[in-house]
Design a protein around this motif. Sequence first.
Motif, PDB file in Angstrom:
ATOM      1  N   THR A 135       0.810  -1.218   0.000  1.00  0.00           N
ATOM      2  CA  THR A 135       0.000   0.000   0.000  1.00  0.00           C
ATOM      3  C   THR A 135       0.843   1.267   0.000  1.00  0.00           C
ATOM      4  N   GLY A 136       2.035   1.191   0.586  1.00  0.00           N
ATOM      5  CA  GLY A 136       2.885   2.368   0.672  1.00  0.00           C
ATOM      6  C   GLY A 136       4.147   1.989   1.408  1.00  0.00           C
ATOM      7  N   SER A 137       4.985   2.974   1.660  1.00  0.00           N
ATOM      8  CA  SER A 137       6.266   2.675   2.317  1.00  0.00           C
ATOM      9  C   SER A 137       6.062   2.134   3.728  1.00  0.00           C
ATOM     10  N   GLN A 138       4.968   2.553   4.393  1.00  0.00           N
ATOM     11  CA  GLN A 138       4.718   2.001   5.724  1.00  0.00           C
ATOM     12  C   GLN A 138       4.685   0.465   5.667  1.00  0.00           C
ATOM     13  N   MET A 139       3.873  -0.091   4.790  1.00  0.00           N
ATOM     14  CA  MET A 139       3.817  -1.544   4.694  1.00  0.00           C
ATOM     15  C   MET A 139       5.052  -2.104   3.993  1.00  0.00           C
ATOM     16  N   GLY A 140       5.719  -1.250   3.227  1.00  0.00           N
ATOM     17  CA  GLY A 140       7.012  -1.644   2.667  1.00  0.00           C
ATOM     18  C   GLY A 140       8.010  -1.923   3.782  1.00  0.00           C
ATOM     19  N   HIS A 141       8.020  -1.033   4.794  1.00  0.00           N
ATOM     20  CA  HIS A 141       8.918  -1.269   5.939  1.00  0.00           C
ATOM     21  C   HIS A 141       8.551  -2.569   6.652  1.00  0.00           C
ATOM     22  N   VAL A 142       7.265  -2.778   6.851  1.00  0.00           N
ATOM     23  CA  VAL A 142       6.845  -4.002   7.548  1.00  0.00           C
ATOM     24  C   VAL A 142       7.352  -5.228   6.777  1.00  0.00           C
ATOM     25  N   THR A 184      10.179   2.159  -1.429  1.00  0.00           N
ATOM     26  CA  THR A 184       9.868   3.420  -2.093  1.00  0.00           C
ATOM     27  C   THR A 184       8.387   3.454  -2.422  1.00  0.00           C
ATOM     28  N   ASP A 185       7.931   4.654  -2.710  1.00  0.00           N
ATOM     29  CA  ASP A 185       6.538   4.852  -3.097  1.00  0.00           C
ATOM     30  C   ASP A 185       6.463   5.227  -4.564  1.00  0.00           C
ATOM     31  N   ALA A 186       5.465   4.704  -5.247  1.00  0.00           N
ATOM     32  CA  ALA A 186       5.147   5.232  -6.575  1.00  0.00           C
ATOM     33  C   ALA A 186       4.171   6.402  -6.435  1.00  0.00           C
ATOM     34  N   HIS A 187       3.412   6.421  -5.322  1.00  0.00           N
ATOM     35  CA  HIS A 187       2.388   7.468  -5.203  1.00  0.00           C
ATOM     36  C   HIS A 187       2.960   8.821  -4.765  1.00  0.00           C
ATOM     37  N   LYS A 188       4.270   8.894  -4.562  1.00  0.00           N
ATOM     38  CA  LYS A 188       4.870  10.215  -4.308  1.00  0.00           C
ATOM     39  C   LYS A 188       5.552  10.707  -5.598  1.00  0.00           C
ATOM     40  N   MET A 189       6.855  10.482  -5.755  1.00  0.00           N
ATOM     41  CA  MET A 189       7.564  11.083  -6.892  1.00  0.00           C
ATOM     42  C   MET A 189       7.046  10.627  -8.261  1.00  0.00           C
ATOM     43  N   VAL A 193      16.921   0.595   3.551  1.00  0.00           N
ATOM     44  CA  VAL A 193      16.868   1.999   3.121  1.00  0.00           C
ATOM     45  C   VAL A 193      15.427   2.467   3.003  1.00  0.00           C
ATOM     46  N   ASP A 194      15.110   3.547   3.717  1.00  0.00           N
ATOM     47  CA  ASP A 194      13.828   4.230   3.527  1.00  0.00           C
ATOM     48  C   ASP A 194      14.012   5.238   2.393  1.00  0.00           C
ATOM     49  N   GLY A 195      13.497   4.873   1.239  1.00  0.00           N
ATOM     50  CA  GLY A 195      13.619   5.767   0.083  1.00  0.00           C
ATOM     51  C   GLY A 195      12.257   6.145  -0.454  1.00  0.00           C
ATOM     52  N   ALA A 196      11.322   6.404   0.459  1.00  0.00           N
ATOM     53  CA  ALA A 196       9.923   6.635   0.082  1.00  0.00           C
ATOM     54  C   ALA A 196       9.820   7.577  -1.113  1.00  0.00           C
ATOM     55  N   PHE A 197      10.530   8.708  -1.029  1.00  0.00           N
ATOM     56  CA  PHE A 197      10.555   9.573  -2.217  1.00  0.00           C
ATOM     57  C   PHE A 197      11.968   9.698  -2.786  1.00  0.00           C
ATOM     58  N   GLY A 198      12.988   9.620  -1.879  1.00  0.00           N
ATOM     59  CA  GLY A 198      14.347   9.925  -2.315  1.00  0.00           C
ATOM     60  C   GLY A 198      14.995   8.871  -3.202  1.00  0.00           C
ATOM     61  N   ALA A 222      17.073   7.691   2.313  1.00  0.00           N
ATOM     62  CA  ALA A 222      17.251   8.432   1.056  1.00  0.00           C
ATOM     63  C   ALA A 222      16.148   9.474   1.007  1.00  0.00           C
ATOM     64  N   GLY A 223      16.448  10.680   1.473  1.00  0.00           N
ATOM     65  CA  GLY A 223      15.449  11.732   1.464  1.00  0.00           C
ATOM     66  C   GLY A 223      14.831  11.931   2.839  1.00  0.00           C
ATOM     67  N   ASP A 224      15.401  12.862   3.602  1.00  0.00           N
ATOM     68  CA  ASP A 224      14.818  13.207   4.901  1.00  0.00           C
ATOM     69  C   ASP A 224      13.542  14.003   4.670  1.00  0.00           C
ATOM     70  N   ARG A 236      14.603   9.696  11.574  1.00  0.00           N
ATOM     71  CA  ARG A 236      13.881   8.738  10.723  1.00  0.00           C
ATOM     72  C   ARG A 236      12.390   9.068  10.648  1.00  0.00           C
ATOM     73  N   HIS A 237      11.756   8.518   9.639  1.00  0.00           N
ATOM     74  CA  HIS A 237      10.306   8.666   9.499  1.00  0.00           C
ATOM     75  C   HIS A 237       9.618   7.754  10.523  1.00  0.00           C
ATOM     76  N   ALA A 238       8.524   8.239  11.094  1.00  0.00           N
ATOM     77  CA  ALA A 238       7.845   7.504  12.166  1.00  0.00           C
ATOM     78  C   ALA A 238       7.301   6.154  11.708  1.00  0.00           C
ATOM     79  N   SER A 239       7.172   5.959  10.408  1.00  0.00           N
ATOM     80  CA  SER A 239       6.669   4.673   9.907  1.00  0.00           C
ATOM     81  C   SER A 239       7.650   3.537  10.218  1.00  0.00           C
ATOM     82  N   ILE A 240       8.917   3.864  10.408  1.00  0.00           N
ATOM     83  CA  ILE A 240       9.889   2.821  10.789  1.00  0.00           C
ATOM     84  C   ILE A 240       9.562   2.327  12.198  1.00  0.00           C
TER      85      ILE A 240
HETATM   86  C1  LIG Z   1       5.772   8.994   3.147  1.00  0.00           C
HETATM   87  C2  LIG Z   1       6.950   8.416   3.817  1.00  0.00           C
HETATM   88  C3  LIG Z   1       6.884   7.177   4.461  1.00  0.00           C
HETATM   89  C4  LIG Z   1       5.577   6.429   4.627  1.00  0.00           C
HETATM   90  O1  LIG Z   1       5.116   6.053   3.362  1.00  0.00           O
HETATM   91  P1  LIG Z   1       3.569   5.770   3.081  1.00  0.00           P
HETATM   92  O2  LIG Z   1       3.532   5.641   1.591  1.00  0.00           O
HETATM   93  O3  LIG Z   1       2.832   6.953   3.584  1.00  0.00           O
HETATM   94  O4  LIG Z   1       3.212   4.506   3.777  1.00  0.00           O
HETATM   95  C5  LIG Z   1       8.038   6.659   4.979  1.00  0.00           C
HETATM   96  N1  LIG Z   1       9.197   7.327   4.904  1.00  0.00           N
HETATM   97  C6  LIG Z   1       9.311   8.535   4.309  1.00  0.00           C
HETATM   98  C7  LIG Z   1      10.636   9.223   4.265  1.00  0.00           C
HETATM   99  C8  LIG Z   1       8.184   9.120   3.744  1.00  0.00           C
HETATM  100  O5  LIG Z   1       8.279  10.311   3.137  1.00  0.00           O
END
Ligand SMILES: *Cc1c(COP(=O)(O)O)cnc(C)c1O
Length: 516
Positions: free
Chosen positions: A147-154, A300-305, A271-276, A243-245, A191-195
């Motif tokens: 669904t997104g980087s949150q579940m990507g981390h999981v 990483t997310d496709a729904h961001k960059m 690596v948390d590279g959600a957008f970076g 990758a991308g604070d 770090r992002h709180a999703s970690i």
């Molecule tokens: C958005 C973001 C997340 C969480 O990603 P979701 O797609 O919202 O689950 C994690 N890390 C970083 C750096 C983000 O910008």
Amino acid sequence: MTTTDPLPAVDGTDTRTLLYRTADHAADFLEGLDERPVQPHGTHETLYAALGGELPAEGEPADQVIDELVAGTADGLLDSTGGAFFGWVIGGVLPAALAADWLTSTWDQNTASYAHAPAQSVVEQVTGEWLIDLLGLPTGSSFAAVTGSQMGHVTALAAARNGLLHRAGWDVAARGLAGAPAIQVICSADRHASIDRALRLLGFGTDAVHPIATGTSGQIDLNALRRALMATTGAPTILCLQAGDLHTGAFDPFAAAIDLARERDDVWVHVDGAFGLWAAASPRHRELTAGIERADSWVTDAHKMLNTPFDCGFAIVADTAAHRSATAMQASYMPPAAGAERDAMDWTPEWSRRSRATPVYAALRSLGRNGVAALIDADCDNAAALVTGIGALDGAEAVAVPVFNQGLIRFHDPARGERAGSDHDDSDHGVIDHGGRGLVDRDPADSDLSDLADDAFTDRVIARIQRDGQAWFGPATWRGMHVMRVSVCDWRTTPAHVERAIEAVAAAIAAELALA
Ligand SMILES: *Cc1c(COP(=O)(O)O)cnc(C)c1O
């Protein structure tokens, strides 16, 4: 159809008419993006009144449902998909991705397995292979479309857990975590709180976290990393890099950090590279990610960059066996994939799921390799212009100039200390927030009155910009200071939007000063 029919009578013509009508609603929405205020005027009360009420006993005609849904939501849609939105890191939607998203729902394929969804399984497989290639990650890595980087981390951290404990001779799939060697986690203090949430969900506990200091740039400090690796020696360890604070867009020094991690053989680098991570797809920005391909997992997310609709993230894992051991599924009624076929449910924490890779596939094809790079470069150029332009205004200061697509601004109250002094009471300014995130350069207890006045002024300017509706930025606290975050993440943002936003900020500063 009468309202007493238990099910609506639907024929093909009705459906076609409904879909055309819906397409018109959609196009109207998109065409209005530059005309409406970015921030909607609806309140919870008005929206609830428009959308709520008792569930009708009898069904309503579909076209009426859609028309009333459009009318009832109109005042409550934040135009984050438009070119003047610079809050959070949200991203817009490319036309091809939007259209493919509609088809995804139309086809309604359960992309759990190849048997359920042959074509969509292949689309997902191809999309994952393209992404791995585009982002310069190791060929043959496994991936999960989540669904997104949150579940990507999981997903990725579950793979890390299984991989590390397998190496330590512990079968976590069978034995669970109780009694297992305790995994330690080294993470940036920024770090992002999703970690943290992923660590909680996975049973590591946040006490396992060793936060490492970041410098003013937002990058981890390599000496602090060295000490943390020393302190965790003997325990299987996950090192999370970024990758991308989310504030400054800063990238950790991957090559040097991964060299340090590789001095041990029980460190998994995530690596948390959600957008970076998308920097790797741009020849102009690729250097920011140098060395990143030597990590063990990436999200990483496709729904961001990339600007697909929401519900599009990826976990990518180099150790496919560790990944599979964390997520693979079996059931007697699910024929397993044969040969090169791929069952998505073997790689994700989900069972039934939509084909969320389909809009990603369409986005990638509609842009091509060069178009992806151009999109990222344009976002970065617009972010730089926006932060520099706002930073040059009287009463504004660029606190973090973008290294990628993010920056920070702070506003200064010209009357500063005197005004805060006149009604000074610390509790008025209790909003200063460490966020539990460790290092701040300014301790609220030591803040002088002018700092507090600037905090309050910054909040007021941001609130006014939002209310005025010409552009949208959000607030944050960074290093103990109230700041305005600037993020550019949308193909719709043009230099004209940037100029209009700078004017909107100038007007908000002037209006707040006039009140002072
Ligand atoms: C958005 C973001 C997340 C969480 O990603 P979701 O797609 O919202 O689950 C994690 N890390 C970083 C750096 C983000 O910008």
